[in-house]
Design a protein around this motif. Sequence first.
Motif, mmCIF file in Angstrom:
data_model
loop_
_atom_site.group_PDB
_atom_site.id
_atom_site.type_symbol
_atom_site.label_atom_id
_atom_site.label_comp_id
_atom_site.label_asym_id
_atom_site.label_seq_id
_atom_site.Cartn_x
_atom_site.Cartn_y
_atom_site.Cartn_z
ATOM 1 N N THR A 11 42.884 41.123 42.636
ATOM 2 C CA THR A 11 42.252 42.072 43.563
ATOM 3 C C THR A 11 42.383 43.585 43.262
ATOM 4 N N GLU A 12 43.322 44.077 42.227
ATOM 5 C CA GLU A 12 43.374 45.329 41.980
ATOM 6 C C GLU A 12 42.214 45.659 41.049
ATOM 7 N N LEU A 13 41.963 44.774 40.278
ATOM 8 C CA LEU A 13 40.986 44.695 39.300
ATOM 9 C C LEU A 13 39.647 44.937 40.175
ATOM 10 N N ILE A 14 39.522 44.273 41.187
ATOM 11 C CA ILE A 14 38.210 44.482 41.811
ATOM 12 C C ILE A 14 37.946 45.851 42.559
ATOM 13 N N ASP A 15 39.292 46.091 43.273
ATOM 14 C CA ASP A 15 39.601 47.707 43.839
ATOM 15 C C ASP A 15 38.934 48.675 42.729
ATOM 16 N N PRO B 96 44.017 30.725 47.851
ATOM 17 C CA PRO B 96 42.652 31.235 47.964
ATOM 18 C C PRO B 96 42.998 32.761 47.850
ATOM 19 N N ILE B 97 41.763 33.546 47.382
ATOM 20 C CA ILE B 97 41.724 34.989 47.221
ATOM 21 C C ILE B 97 40.656 35.486 47.949
ATOM 22 N N PHE B 98 41.189 36.114 48.941
ATOM 23 C CA PHE B 98 40.000 36.802 50.009
ATOM 24 C C PHE B 98 40.079 38.249 49.766
ATOM 25 N N TYR B 99 38.664 38.816 49.735
ATOM 26 C CA TYR B 99 38.947 40.207 49.372
ATOM 27 C C TYR B 99 37.942 40.680 50.428
#
Length: 591
Positions: free
Chosen positions: A209-213, A120-123
């Motif tokens: 997550t780097e892309l979302i950041d 799972p990917i959590f942000y």
Amino acid sequence: MSKMIESLNIPRVEVDPVTLQVLGGSFKMIAQEMGMVLYRMSYSSIIRESEDIGAGIVDTMGRQLCESESTPMHVGSIGGNVKGILTRWNLEDIHEGDIFIHNHPYYGTSHSPDIHICLPIFYHGKLISFSCVQAHLLDNGSHTAGMDVDARDVYAETRIYYALKLYEKGQRNEQLWRMILDNVRTPSMNENDLKAMIASARHGIKRFTELIDKYSLETVFSAIEDWMDYSERMLRSAIRKVPDGTYYAEGWLDNDGKNLDKMLKVCTTTTIKDDTITIDLTGSADEVYTAFNASFEGTTKTSINYIMHALFLDDDIYHQYIPQNDGMARPVTIIAPKGCIFNPNFPRASFSRFNQANLLADCVMRSLADVMPDRVSAGTSAHIHFVSYNGFNAKKGEYWVYLEVDEGSYGGRCGKDAIDSCDALVANTRNVPIEEIEWHYPLRVERYELNPEIVAPGKWRGGLGIIRETRFLQEGTVTCEGDRHKEAPKGIFGGADGSSASMTKNPYSEHPISLESKLSDEEFSAGDVLQIRTPCGGGYGNPFERDPQKVLGDVLDDFTTIEDARESYGVVIDPETMTVDKEATAQLRAG
């Protein structure tokens, strides 16, 4: 009120075209990098060399967002695996640090040896998606080493992992790991491959997550929705260009591996109406009581989704990036009656399912030949000979298992001759170098070349499969999931049919043994040889319309003979000068 992204309950924002293109490329590269990490870190040749894997990001509704460019059957079933996991787990029971292992063929998996690892990917504490990797592991405790043809149900074909947590909140489940590794023939290989898969999925989390950041959660997921809408829009547009109608093609599989005299029918009725397409498999063979069934979610749907992209949105036609994602499934309806070979009832086994998928894709393609003549090829090999060579390594105290996918060929295409010695359609694994095999296993590859059959004549010729001869240096066994020993690939528009496959034990001995396409634990002594010939694809178009100079080239390349050039192509070649006799050729073709 702004439109919401249902999977995350966040606003959908407008993404400018430049940012959309940048993010589209980023999605693609994340999945590609995940695949590369897995290739580099794995121990087994089926992953490291053959690249029998899939990788990508899936949202919390099980929709595939991006995929690696590897085996279509793997990447196409990633979303189905997540949906399968979510039948057992609620989203609120999934935590950061969890790692799932899953391989249930009735809950998304293509077939049970394709092990799915899901993180799972959590942000900022919120579950937003899943980083997923899957690969074919060498052995998973099946009845026979490496693969199984004879299994009557899912309990016999392998160990089933239905959405189990290898890690929970970051803590490794040691008991589960022990159970998994204690019940396979290749524990050291499996353990290292599983660790490589976890590392690959973790890399996916890092890059996503780097892309979302960088771009924000709203922008990234809005771009994902835009790309899904775009893929849907492009596919609908391409379908709309094909005349409405109902089109049919069929083919035959050798048998189910047990009832050797009973061939199994594959029927495809393709109906195009405006911007939608329906694939109806009614009339296909009933499910069988061996492992020769195809799971619906993981195999049948994946095969059809792949051929839709290949026929309607091929990169060579559009010269632009059109991602394979869940948007492409929206214009497609699949009808597969419950209880047929493409939609079996639980608990029928489905370990040996690849040849059905390939022939299904081949039939769908051929069904549209008359209305899409510039997009289809003649009949492909539409097979794999997936072979498990194995024996016992007394020094290590465990089995050695080598899994090999023997490639076939394509049929001729409009304006192009066929591709030789290549996995066709849904298969997309790479060749394992001979040096790799002989370095790691007690096997010697004594012959590996193009199938010496004459190519199937056509305006554009069919392709050649391969011939491979492997000698055992110690005793062992062979299990094989093969097909196309009986039906040859079809020619179209006047092209000739190709040639079928064969397997022979000790082909040059006084008593060679012709083997069936499906084997279970066939015993080989030290010194015994297995010969495999794979199918040659069909020809496209009238052979008498082939450029005589191309026919001469085929003769010089040993793809055909002077006699066949005259008989099949109407081309007269002077055996002394090895040139085309233009006058004699014109007379022969005229009359």
